[in-house]
Design a protein around this motif. Structure first.
Motif, PDB file in Angstrom:
ATOM      1  N   ILE A 161       0.840  -1.200   0.000  1.00 55.33           N
ATOM      2  CA  ILE A 161       0.000   0.000   0.000  1.00 55.33           C
ATOM      3  C   ILE A 161       0.876   1.251   0.000  1.00 55.33           C
ATOM      4  N   ALA A 162       1.883   1.274   0.860  1.00 56.77           N
ATOM      5  CA  ALA A 162       2.787   2.426   0.944  1.00 56.77           C
ATOM      6  C   ALA A 162       3.557   2.616  -0.357  1.00 56.77           C
ATOM      7  N   LYS A 212       1.442   4.184  -3.100  1.00 57.86           N
ATOM      8  CA  LYS A 212       1.263   5.626  -2.912  1.00 57.86           C
ATOM      9  C   LYS A 212       2.476   6.397  -3.432  1.00 57.86           C
ATOM     10  N   LEU A 213       3.646   5.756  -3.401  1.00 56.48           N
ATOM     11  CA  LEU A 213       4.868   6.417  -3.864  1.00 56.48           C
ATOM     12  C   LEU A 213       4.959   6.458  -5.383  1.00 56.48           C
ATOM     13  N   GLN A 248       2.358   6.913  -7.498  1.00 59.27           N
ATOM     14  CA  GLN A 248       1.088   7.423  -8.002  1.00 59.27           C
ATOM     15  C   GLN A 248       1.244   7.892  -9.446  1.00 59.27           C
ATOM     16  N   GLU A 305      -8.461  -0.424   1.342  1.00 61.80           N
ATOM     17  CA  GLU A 305      -7.287   0.434   1.210  1.00 61.80           C
ATOM     18  C   GLU A 305      -6.778   0.441  -0.224  1.00 61.80           C
ATOM     19  N   ASP A 307      -8.920   2.661  -2.271  1.00 60.50           N
ATOM     20  CA  ASP A 307      -8.758   4.051  -1.861  1.00 60.50           C
ATOM     21  C   ASP A 307      -7.647   4.736  -2.633  1.00 60.50           C
ATOM     22  N   ILE A 308      -6.624   3.987  -3.037  1.00 56.83           N
ATOM     23  CA  ILE A 308      -5.527   4.585  -3.798  1.00 56.83           C
ATOM     24  C   ILE A 308      -5.674   4.287  -5.288  1.00 56.83           C
ATOM     25  N   ASP A 309      -6.900   3.905  -5.692  1.00 56.44           N
ATOM     26  CA  ASP A 309      -7.216   3.707  -7.101  1.00 56.44           C
ATOM     27  C   ASP A 309      -6.415   2.581  -7.744  1.00 56.44           C
TER      28      ASP A 309
END
Length: 239
Positions: free
Chosen positions: A66-67, A70-71, A73, A89, A92-94
């Motif tokens: 997940i982290a 996000k990096l 994106q 989750e 949530d970050i597509d």
């Protein structure tokens, strides 16, 4: 697309990583650039890597999936995981898709097709719909919808089931109206009482759909595929 998607793989378990790479090599349209079994090594090399897609595990030592997503994106992400609890989750970050292990070739192919279709058509990652609910006007991200069925409280209403397990009661709306609001390429009416997100489909036959939605009994939700809706569903699943 005329060129293959350049793909990065990340899974801390070597057998799982090798199997994932083997599956990817059987899929037209993608090329595995590099496979990692260490998230920190992945992050160290990331600035110098050129890629179009990342397929990665979530639960790993060090920095989790997940982290990492996000990096990076702006790049499509497909999660592969043994845990169903991270689905909310992930969306949530597509994330493009969320595949529960053990991974099957057909299921992975379907996820990759979503990336290819998005790139070819310029499809927006998700569509937010505004709709009346029993608590007022609701803004719902279509990527977070798992399936919608006729409400057991009032047949004029619909129960929208989200990937995080919550439910929103939609007031006095027809399936025809819902179908016009939802992204056509991502949702399909499957019988008189239900619409499903194609990302929720795990297996399917001529009259039955086994989803990746799990009940309290830890068994997957199984839905009926009606004859009148079968052809449309089959065509969409072929992608």
């Amino acid at each position: 697309m005329n060129t293959k998607l350049r793909c990065l793989l990340l899974d801390d378990e070597l057998p799982g990583l090798s199997y994932l790479k083997l599956l990817c090599e059987q899929i037209d349209g993608i090329e595995v650039v590099k496979a990692f079994n260490d998230s920190e090594k992945f992050l160290n090399e990331l600035p110098g890597l050129e890629f179009d897609l990342c397929i990665l595990d979530i639960e790993m030592p060090g920095t989790n999936g997940i982290a990492i997503a996000k990096l990076i994106q702006g790049k499509p992400v497909i999660f592969t995981t043994a845990y169903k609890t991270f689905a909310a989750e992930a969306f949530d970050i597509d994330a493009i898709d969320y595949i529960v292990k053990p991974i099957e070739l057909e299921r992975l192919q379907k996820a990759v097709n979503k990336v290819i279709q998005r790139n070819d058509s310029g499809i927006a990652p998700a569509k937010q719909i505004k709709i009346n609910s029993d608590k007022g006007i609701a803004l719902i991200d279509s990527a977070k919808l798992a399936y919608i069925r006729t409400s057991e409280i009032d047949s004029r209403d619909k129960a929208a089931h989200l990937v995080d397990g919550t439910t929103i009661r939609l007031k006095n709306i027809s399936f025809e109206k819902l179908s016009s609001l939802l992204p056509n390429e991502s949702f399909c009416r499957i019988n008189k009482k239900e619409i499903i997100s194609l990302s929720s489909v795990h297996y399917y036959s001529q009259d039955q759909i086994t989803t990746n939605i799990y009940s309290n009994s830890n068994k997957p939700l199984v839905l009926h595929l009606g004859e009148a809706y079968r052809q449309s569903f089959m065509l969409k699943m072929k992608g």
